[in-house]
Design an enzyme around this catalytic site. Structure first.
Site, mmCIF file in Angstrom:
data_model
loop_
_atom_site.group_PDB
_atom_site.id
_atom_site.type_symbol
_atom_site.label_atom_id
_atom_site.label_comp_id
_atom_site.label_asym_id
_atom_site.label_seq_id
_atom_site.Cartn_x
_atom_site.Cartn_y
_atom_site.Cartn_z
ATOM 1 C CG ASP A 97 -0.348 0.157 2.526
ATOM 2 O OD1 ASP A 97 0.892 0.314 2.597
ATOM 3 O OD2 ASP A 97 -1.092 0.155 3.530
ATOM 4 C CB CYS B 208 0.737 -2.601 4.689
ATOM 5 S SG CYS B 208 0.356 -3.712 6.048
ATOM 6 C CB THR C 205 1.321 -2.770 11.256
ATOM 7 O OG1 THR C 205 0.185 -3.285 10.540
ATOM 8 C CG2 THR C 205 0.977 -1.418 11.866
ATOM 9 C CG HIS D 161 10.438 -23.712 12.208
ATOM 10 N ND1 HIS D 161 10.606 -23.414 13.547
ATOM 11 C CD2 HIS D 161 11.576 -24.387 11.832
ATOM 12 C CE1 HIS D 161 11.788 -23.888 13.966
ATOM 13 N NE2 HIS D 161 12.391 -24.459 12.934
ATOM 14 C CG HIS E 193 8.915 -27.522 11.148
ATOM 15 N ND1 HIS E 193 8.512 -26.873 12.298
ATOM 16 C CD2 HIS E 193 10.229 -27.836 11.329
ATOM 17 C CE1 HIS E 193 9.538 -26.781 13.132
ATOM 18 N NE2 HIS E 193 10.587 -27.362 12.568
HETATM 19 C C1 RB5 Z 1 -2.011 2.621 6.425
HETATM 20 O O1 RB5 Z 1 -2.051 3.821 7.106
HETATM 21 C C2 RB5 Z 1 -1.880 1.467 7.391
HETATM 22 O O2 RB5 Z 1 -3.061 1.267 8.082
HETATM 23 C C3 RB5 Z 1 -1.496 0.216 6.650
HETATM 24 O O3 RB5 Z 1 -0.310 0.423 5.963
HETATM 25 C C4 RB5 Z 1 -1.257 -1.020 7.504
HETATM 26 O O4 RB5 Z 1 -0.432 -0.737 8.586
HETATM 27 C C5 RB5 Z 1 -2.466 -1.744 7.911
HETATM 28 O O5 RB5 Z 1 -2.420 -2.813 8.522
#
Ligand code: RB5
Length: 143
Positions: A8, A65, A67, A98, A133
């Site tokens: 993203d 993305c 997180t 694993h 595994h």
């Molecule tokens: C975008 O702001 C953020 O929410 C996305 O990149 C991600 O972290 C979502 O899980």
């Protein structure tokens, strides 16, 4: 080896650098992510990558993305995907050895690029260990 990559808006910069790094290693890369910083919805890109892996259009996938969690949660809704989140090279090794993750997910806002690159290289260079595994990953599907 053909790798699909998706992201993203939070993952554009690392995606671009990773694509260069992978191509330098002779790996064919297909881009399923966004290429601008305009805010987008990560599931739109995660589903595109997951479908490509499931269809055999690419051998493995990488998703980025902020997180990593939005991508991982979405990807793992696909029956043919085992997506694993990694934030250190040792986790990149274990998620292949694993869990045999066929998609590696990176939290672009929480690790430096050099760590992201090292995780990708470690994950790619590590074989699945099989054995106990394999038994465990065979128990994962619930539908
Ligand atoms: C975008 O702001 C953020 O929410 C996305 O990149 C991600 O972290 C979502 O899980």
């Amino acid at each position: 080896m053909k790798i699909g990559i998706c992201n993203d808006h939070a993952g554009v910069a690392y995606k671009n650098k990773l694509v260069k790094m992978l191509r330098t290693r002779g790996i064919d890369v297909v881009n399923y992510g966004t290429d601008t910083l305009q805010s987008v919805d990560y599931p739109d890109f995660a589903h595109r990558l997951a479908s490509a892996v499931e269809a055999g259009e690419v051998d493995l996938g990488i998703a980025l993305c902020g997180t990593g969690n939005g991508m991982a949660i979405t990807l793992n809704h696909h029956a043919g995907i085992r997506a694993g989140l990694a934030w250190a090279p040792e986790i990149g090794r274990l998620v292949k050895a694993h869990n045999n993750a066929n998609v590696l997910v990176l939290p672009a806002r929480f690790i430096p690029y050099r760590t992201a690159s090292a995780i990708v290289r470690t994950w790619l260079d590590t074989p699945f260990e099989g054995g106990r595994h394999l038994r465990r990953i065979e128990k994962i599907p619930c539908r």
